[in-house]
Design a protein around this motif. Sequence first.
Motif, PDB file in Angstrom:
ATOM      1  N   SER A  23       3.422   6.314   2.388  1.00 17.77           N
ATOM      2  CA  SER A  23       3.181   7.497   3.361  1.00 17.77           C
ATOM      3  C   SER A  23       1.631   7.644   3.887  1.00 17.77           C
ATOM      4  O   SER A  23       1.662   8.765   4.766  1.00 17.77           O
ATOM      5  N   ASN A  24       0.667   6.929   3.539  1.00 18.39           N
ATOM      6  CA  ASN A  24      -0.504   7.091   4.331  1.00 18.39           C
ATOM      7  C   ASN A  24      -0.460   6.444   5.540  1.00 18.39           C
ATOM      8  O   ASN A  24      -1.756   6.656   6.134  1.00 18.39           O
ATOM      9  N   ASN A  39       9.934   7.728   2.701  1.00 20.63           N
ATOM     10  CA  ASN A  39       8.743   7.147   1.948  1.00 20.63           C
ATOM     11  C   ASN A  39       9.471   6.997   0.334  1.00 20.63           C
ATOM     12  O   ASN A  39       8.694   5.903   0.014  1.00 20.63           O
ATOM     13  N   ARG A  71       0.878  -1.096  -0.025  1.00 24.11           N
ATOM     14  CA  ARG A  71      -0.221  -0.113   0.110  1.00 24.11           C
ATOM     15  C   ARG A  71       0.987   1.213   0.089  1.00 24.11           C
ATOM     16  O   ARG A  71       2.037   1.145   0.141  1.00 24.11           O
ATOM     17  N   THR A  72       0.263   2.392  -0.163  1.00 22.60           N
ATOM     18  CA  THR A  72       0.887   3.651  -0.182  1.00 22.60           C
ATOM     19  C   THR A  72       1.473   3.823   1.240  1.00 22.60           C
ATOM     20  O   THR A  72       0.851   4.220   2.218  1.00 22.60           O
ATOM     21  N   TRP A 115      -3.396   3.540  10.006  1.00 25.43           N
ATOM     22  CA  TRP A 115      -4.030   4.374   9.355  1.00 25.43           C
ATOM     23  C   TRP A 115      -3.635   5.828  10.070  1.00 25.43           C
ATOM     24  O   TRP A 115      -3.826   5.874  11.256  1.00 25.43           O
ATOM     25  N   SER A 116      -3.642   6.773   9.169  1.00 23.47           N
ATOM     26  CA  SER A 116      -3.472   8.278   9.808  1.00 23.47           C
ATOM     27  C   SER A 116      -4.309   8.542  10.837  1.00 23.47           C
ATOM     28  O   SER A 116      -4.172   9.444  11.597  1.00 23.47           O
ATOM     29  N   TRP A 158       2.217   9.943   9.764  1.00 24.04           N
ATOM     30  CA  TRP A 158       2.193   9.630   8.305  1.00 24.04           C
ATOM     31  C   TRP A 158       2.660  10.840   7.535  1.00 24.04           C
ATOM     32  O   TRP A 158       3.218  11.865   8.063  1.00 24.04           O
ATOM     33  N   GLY A 159       2.871  10.630   6.042  1.00 23.14           N
ATOM     34  CA  GLY A 159       3.315  11.658   5.168  1.00 23.14           C
ATOM     35  C   GLY A 159       4.770  11.869   5.592  1.00 23.14           C
ATOM     36  O   GLY A 159       5.605  11.131   5.636  1.00 23.14           O
TER      37      GLY A 159
END
Length: 119
Positions: free
Chosen positions: A29-30, A74, A26-27, A100-101, A52-53
């Motif tokens: 940075s999320n 990331n 999965r992404t 999750w964020s 995150w990010g």
Amino acid sequence: VQLQASGGGLVQAGDSLRLSCAASGRTFSNFAVGWFRQAPGEEREFVADITWGDGEATLYAESVKGRFTISRDNAKNTAYLQMNSLKPEDTAVYYCAARWSWKYEYDFWGQGTHVTVSS
């Protein structure tokens, strides 16, 4: 997201180690990323977390504050835990986890990597 922790080993007190947590699926940075550890006969405990990010915010357990640094890249889908001035009481299996964020709970966990600090 799948997580793979690595970098553990046997070191002496005062040495340094850097653990890595490679993510896939999965992404990256999320997700916020956390590190936890579990010593023999003890419950799992929180070590550090990075948001995150860009990971602008970090949080540390008091026992590691000033010695450990959590970071993330990331572009490499990887989070790190730099551990300096290691102590025998840092001996544990270290796990990375992702959340999750918008959540406080960690839904995704990697396998552990062993860290042993000899006196």
